[in-house]
Motif scaffolding. Structure first.
Motif, PDB file in Angstrom:
ATOM      1  N   LEU A   1       0.812  -1.213   0.000  1.00 31.05           N
ATOM      2  CA  LEU A   1       0.000   0.000   0.000  1.00 31.05           C
ATOM      3  C   LEU A   1       0.846   1.263   0.000  1.00 31.05           C
ATOM      4  N   PHE A   2       2.116   1.116  -0.320  1.00 34.40           N
ATOM      5  CA  PHE A   2       3.016   2.262  -0.401  1.00 34.40           C
ATOM      6  C   PHE A   2       3.653   2.260  -1.781  1.00 34.40           C
ATOM      7  N   PRO A   3       3.005   2.871  -2.793  1.00 31.09           N
ATOM      8  CA  PRO A   3       3.557   2.852  -4.150  1.00 31.09           C
ATOM      9  C   PRO A   3       4.904   3.545  -4.185  1.00 31.09           C
ATOM     10  N   ARG A   4       5.889   2.902  -4.780  1.00 31.48           N
ATOM     11  CA  ARG A   4       7.232   3.468  -4.802  1.00 31.48           C
ATOM     12  C   ARG A   4       7.288   4.777  -5.570  1.00 31.48           C
ATOM     13  N   HIS A   5       6.524   4.900  -6.651  1.00 27.18           N
ATOM     14  CA  HIS A   5       6.381   6.143  -7.393  1.00 27.18           C
ATOM     15  C   HIS A   5       5.134   6.011  -8.257  1.00 27.18           C
ATOM     16  N   PRO A   6       4.604   7.115  -8.791  1.00 25.83           N
ATOM     17  CA  PRO A   6       3.293   7.042  -9.450  1.00 25.83           C
ATOM     18  C   PRO A   6       3.282   6.234 -10.732  1.00 25.83           C
ATOM     19  N   PHE A   7       4.453   5.924 -11.278  1.00 24.44           N
ATOM     20  CA  PHE A   7       4.508   5.189 -12.526  1.00 24.44           C
ATOM     21  C   PHE A   7       4.856   3.718 -12.309  1.00 24.44           C
ATOM     22  N   ALA A   8       4.970   3.290 -11.059  1.00 26.19           N
ATOM     23  CA  ALA A   8       5.403   1.922 -10.754  1.00 26.19           C
ATOM     24  C   ALA A   8       4.353   0.905 -11.175  1.00 26.19           C
ATOM     25  N   PRO A   9       4.785  -0.228 -11.699  1.00 26.53           N
ATOM     26  CA  PRO A   9       3.838  -1.290 -12.037  1.00 26.53           C
ATOM     27  C   PRO A   9       3.453  -2.086 -10.800  1.00 26.53           C
ATOM     28  N   VAL A  10       2.354  -2.798 -10.885  1.00 26.79           N
ATOM     29  CA  VAL A  10       1.988  -3.770  -9.861  1.00 26.79           C
ATOM     30  C   VAL A  10       2.777  -5.041 -10.158  1.00 26.79           C
ATOM     31  N   ARG A  11       3.438  -5.598  -9.159  1.00 27.89           N
ATOM     32  CA  ARG A  11       4.327  -6.741  -9.374  1.00 27.89           C
ATOM     33  C   ARG A  11       3.697  -8.020  -8.817  1.00 27.89           C
ATOM     34  N   VAL A  12       3.826  -9.076  -9.578  1.00 28.81           N
ATOM     35  CA  VAL A  12       3.235 -10.344  -9.171  1.00 28.81           C
ATOM     36  C   VAL A  12       3.906 -10.866  -7.905  1.00 28.81           C
ATOM     37  N   THR A  13       5.181 -10.545  -7.695  1.00 28.32           N
ATOM     38  CA  THR A  13       5.869 -10.995  -6.481  1.00 28.32           C
ATOM     39  C   THR A  13       5.256 -10.359  -5.233  1.00 28.32           C
ATOM     40  N   ASP A  14       4.902  -9.068  -5.327  1.00 35.04           N
ATOM     41  CA  ASP A  14       4.248  -8.415  -4.185  1.00 35.04           C
ATOM     42  C   ASP A  14       2.871  -9.011  -3.933  1.00 35.04           C
ATOM     43  N   LEU A  15       2.165  -9.335  -5.009  1.00 31.96           N
ATOM     44  CA  LEU A  15       0.845  -9.951  -4.870  1.00 31.96           C
ATOM     45  C   LEU A  15       0.949 -11.324  -4.222  1.00 31.96           C
ATOM     46  N   ASN A  16       1.876 -12.135  -4.694  1.00 35.03           N
ATOM     47  CA  ASN A  16       2.065 -13.459  -4.088  1.00 35.03           C
ATOM     48  C   ASN A  16       2.448 -13.338  -2.625  1.00 35.03           C
ATOM     49  N   GLY A  17       3.259 -12.312  -2.307  1.00 29.37           N
ATOM     50  CA  GLY A  17       3.685 -12.122  -0.928  1.00 29.37           C
ATOM     51  C   GLY A  17       2.542 -11.785   0.005  1.00 29.37           C
TER      52      GLY A  17
ATOM     53  N   GLY B   1       5.086 -23.118  -3.759  1.00 28.44           N
ATOM     54  CA  GLY B   1       5.370 -22.237  -4.868  1.00 28.44           C
ATOM     55  C   GLY B   1       4.454 -21.029  -4.861  1.00 28.44           C
ATOM     56  N   PRO B   2       4.707 -20.046  -5.720  1.00 32.14           N
ATOM     57  CA  PRO B   2       3.858 -18.845  -5.769  1.00 32.14           C
ATOM     58  C   PRO B   2       2.456 -19.171  -6.233  1.00 32.14           C
ATOM     59  N   LEU B   3       1.495 -18.380  -5.746  1.00 34.87           N
ATOM     60  CA  LEU B   3       0.102 -18.595  -6.117  1.00 34.87           C
ATOM     61  C   LEU B   3      -0.131 -18.300  -7.598  1.00 34.87           C
ATOM     62  N   PHE B   4       0.536 -17.263  -8.098  1.00 37.14           N
ATOM     63  CA  PHE B   4       0.415 -16.895  -9.505  1.00 37.14           C
ATOM     64  C   PHE B   4       1.792 -16.974 -10.159  1.00 37.14           C
TER      65      PHE B   4
ATOM     66  N   SER C   1       2.606 -15.828 -13.183  1.00 36.71           N
ATOM     67  CA  SER C   1       2.944 -14.639 -13.954  1.00 36.71           C
ATOM     68  C   SER C   1       1.923 -13.552 -13.673  1.00 36.71           C
ATOM     69  N   PHE C   2       2.346 -12.326 -13.924  1.00 38.05           N
ATOM     70  CA  PHE C   2       1.438 -11.209 -13.727  1.00 38.05           C
ATOM     71  C   PHE C   2       0.270 -11.281 -14.698  1.00 38.05           C
ATOM     72  N   GLU C   3       0.519 -11.739 -15.917  1.00 40.34           N
ATOM     73  CA  GLU C   3      -0.544 -11.830 -16.924  1.00 40.34           C
ATOM     74  C   GLU C   3      -1.655 -12.767 -16.463  1.00 40.34           C
ATOM     75  N   ASP C   4      -1.267 -13.880 -15.809  1.00 38.29           N
ATOM     76  CA  ASP C   4      -2.279 -14.804 -15.286  1.00 38.29           C
ATOM     77  C   ASP C   4      -3.162 -14.097 -14.252  1.00 38.29           C
ATOM     78  N   TRP C   5      -2.514 -13.408 -13.332  1.00 41.77           N
ATOM     79  CA  TRP C   5      -3.269 -12.695 -12.288  1.00 41.77           C
ATOM     80  C   TRP C   5      -4.177 -11.643 -12.902  1.00 41.77           C
ATOM     81  N   ARG C   6      -3.653 -10.891 -13.839  1.00 41.83           N
ATOM     82  CA  ARG C   6      -4.403  -9.785 -14.420  1.00 41.83           C
ATOM     83  C   ARG C   6      -5.680 -10.263 -15.108  1.00 41.83           C
ATOM     84  N   GLN C   7      -5.585 -11.345 -15.858  1.00 39.80           N
ATOM     85  CA  GLN C   7      -6.753 -11.833 -16.577  1.00 39.80           C
ATOM     86  C   GLN C   7      -7.813 -12.358 -15.617  1.00 39.80           C
ATOM     87  N   ILE C   8      -7.367 -13.038 -14.567  1.00 43.31           N
ATOM     88  CA  ILE C   8      -8.310 -13.544 -13.566  1.00 43.31           C
ATOM     89  C   ILE C   8      -9.030 -12.390 -12.881  1.00 43.31           C
ATOM     90  N   MET C   9      -8.291 -11.304 -12.564  1.00 48.66           N
ATOM     91  CA  MET C   9      -8.896 -10.152 -11.894  1.00 48.66           C
ATOM     92  C   MET C   9      -9.857  -9.409 -12.819  1.00 48.66           C
TER      93      MET C   9
END
Length: 580
Positions: free
Chosen positions: A462-478, A493-496, A498-506
């Motif tokens: 919940l602390f974006p590093r900067h306004p242009f930062a992407p959402v990372r699958v590693t942070d989501l899995n964490g 293993g990680p729940l997702f 790849s980020f693409e897998d997570w994105r499509q599901i969401m």
């Protein structure tokens, strides 16, 4: 009820570069964006940003409040050299205003009023070069000047720098008074922190100073030592030796144990920040404020541009984080968070909201509250020559929170590559902290360290590093793993994958969310515009090339032999005359 001001915000791509590291209360200097209202400009300033500038590094300070991108800044005339000079000029303006807002004789009178029967001296620099030559005395937000008393006691004047983008005076007063009362409470309980005092009123002098808009400042004890440890975990790999790390973490455990024994009183009910009570007075060196708990001052987007600026106090962590997430969702829709990836940021916050809503621990109404440092990290601890700490400094934005959050390991003890990879395995430093608590018979605090990933992951994502930062699958899995709590050894293993897998599901999961549809629509429209503009640019450049290669039949051969880039450059230079 969230404020209805988001419709005023123009979706400007902006960045602090990199003044974001020190203050999240600053108003943006938007003279060049006059179409943006003052209230909208304040909203833009609320976003917590953090990134490393290729020039100034992570600790640099500049007053360029609105920068479309770092690249666009560096395209300006003069490039890096001009950027560095502008940065230096901004520092000089800030320091000059700060020095003009401080009165040496008044500081001496106020300090002597606090330590009656003692005289003192203080030296204020005569120019900014003198400040620049003492880098340990200032950071991006504060600047310090030494006060010497006749009995050898040393204090510091801790003054807020008068930047171009200074926050409102009433907001800064809230932050300052909260910092002072927090340090007084800690010092009174025997914690290793410097004591602090607000300057006493010296009527009629105080009225004159207040009317002149003097720089906000207060007094703190001088704490000996140096901030030696400035790295993330692991500390013992090419950074500091094992025995030094063990001494430090053992001291840190004792520090936490002291804080855990502070009884804030039955009137402190809620997660927030400490403030002096309205009826309190302050006159002597040993005097102090009575205190209350009020809105939560924190380095985050959990704030609004109107008094009281901050939210809270909260009865539970669930209330706190849901309020923060709802604000974040609004800021994304307004175009001020996850600027380049609003759809991803919005869906990520919806997921975190669902996790928070279903968490029993966060829903628990807290009954005990403890002080937690606002920016707890290694370089806040001062070390003596014997390798032990003399205390912790910089209590600005300290909070009062639950035991589970207050005593989990701070950022620099868990922020290693494993954490960044989305795994929640405890670091060696955390194990050392657990062992130190167990040796002291404080298994309750050891459990706070063992189970701290829930709060650490929440703050991280919940602390974006900067306004242009992407959402990372590693942070989501964490964060998914932290809420499940069933893989502390990192064996799964990680729940997702790849980020693409997570994105499509969401996208499928939240397809009926109205505001998400708006963001998706904006994204498609933006992509279409970009494609159209790229196509138009290609066509223009092609026409320029063809037109200019035909302008003189006698030079056809010479032009054809030139590189394409050179021909295009010549064509563009002549586009205002013969090629129009």
């Amino acid at each position: 009820m969230l404020p209805r001001v988001f419709d005023e915000v123009a979706p400007i791509n902006f960045s602090h570069c990199p003044s974001c590291l020190t203050t999240h209360f600053a108003l943006l200097s938007l003279q060049s964006h006059s179409s943006v209202s003052t209230k909208a400009a304040m909203l833009l300033s609320l976003v917590p940003l953090e990134f490393v500038c290729p020039v100034g590094g992570s600790g640099a300070r500049t007053t360029f409040a609105v920068i479309l991108t770092t690249a666009s800044l560096l395209k300006r005339k003069g490039g890096y050299a001009r950027y560095l000079q502008d940065q230096r000029d901004a520092e000089d303006r800030s320091w000059t205003r700060t020095l003009r807002g401080l009165d040496q004789s008044t500081i001496i009178l106020q300090a002597q009023a606090l330590r009656q029967n003692h005289s003192c001296t203080v030296h204020l620099p005569s120019n900014t070069d003198e400040i620049r030559s003492s880098p340990t005395r200032h950071n991006g937000l504060n600047i310090h000047f030494v006060i010497d008393f006749d009995d050898g006691v040393k204090w510091l004047v801790r003054a807020r720098q008068a930047h171009d983008d200074c926050p409102p005076a009433d907001l800064q007063e809230m932050v300052t008074k909260s910092e002072v009362i927090t340090m007084q409470v800690l010092k009174g309980a025997g914690a290793k922190v410097p004591n602090a005092w607000m300057p006493p009123s010296l009527d009629p002098v105080a009225d004159v100073i207040k009317a002149s808009g003097t720089v906000d400042c207060f007094f703190i004890e001088f704490l000996p030592g140096d901030a030696i440890v400035k790295d993330f975990a692991p500390l013992t790999i090419d950074k500091i030796n094992s025995s030094f790390a063990e001494n430090y973490i053992s001291d840190l455990a004792q520090f936490h144990q002291t804080i855990s024994q502070i009884n804030l009183g039955p009137h402190i009910k809620g997660i927030g920040s400490l403030y002096p009570s309205s009826s309190s007075t302050f006159a002597t060196e040993k005097g102090g404020y009575e205190y209350i708990v009020g809105p939560l001052i924190q380095r985050s987007f959990l704030m609004i541009p109107n008094p009281p600026y901050f939210f809270g106090p909260f009865n539970s962590q669930k209330d706190r984080y849901l309020t923060k997430i709802d604000l974040g969702l609004n800021y994304i829709v307004a175009g001020n968070l996850w600027v380049w990836h609003p759809v991803d940021g919005y869906m990520m916050l919806l997921e975190v909201k669902e996790l928070v809503e279903g968490c029993e621990e966060l829903a628990r109404e807290e009954t005990e509250f403890f002080i937690k440092h606002g920016e707890d990290r290694n370089d806040q601890y001062m070390f003596l020559e014997d390798g032990h700490t003399s205390g912790a400094i910089d209590w600005e934005r300290a909070i009062v929170t639950s035991k589970a959050e207050a005593f989990c390991a701070h950022l620099d003890l868990y922020h290693d590559q494993t954490f960044l990879d989305g795994r929640n395995v405890l670091t060696r430093e955390e194990h050392l902290l657990i062992e130190a608590h167990e040796r002291a018979g404080r298994s309750d605090l050891a459990d706070c360290v063992r189970n701290g990933r829930l709060y650490q992951r929440l703050e991280w994502i919940l602390f974006p590093r900067h306004p242009f930062a992407p959402v990372r699958v590693t942070d989501l899995n964490g964060i998914y793993d932290a809420f499940s709590g069933d893989d502390k050894e990192g064996e799964k293993g990680p729940l997702f994958g790849s980020f693409e897998d997570w994105r499509q599901i969401m996208l499928d999961k939240y397809e009926d969310d109205k505001r998400l549809k708006v963001l998706v629509g904006r994204g498609k429209a933006k992509a279409a515009r970009a494609e159209k503009e790229a196509k138009q640019e290609t066509e223009i450049r092609s026409r320029l090339l063809k037109t200019c290669t035909k302008k003189d039949d006698r030079s056809d051969t010479a032009v054809a032999e030139k590189p394409e880039k050179e021909v295009i450059s010549e064509a563009e230079q002549g586009s205002n005359s013969q090629c129009r």
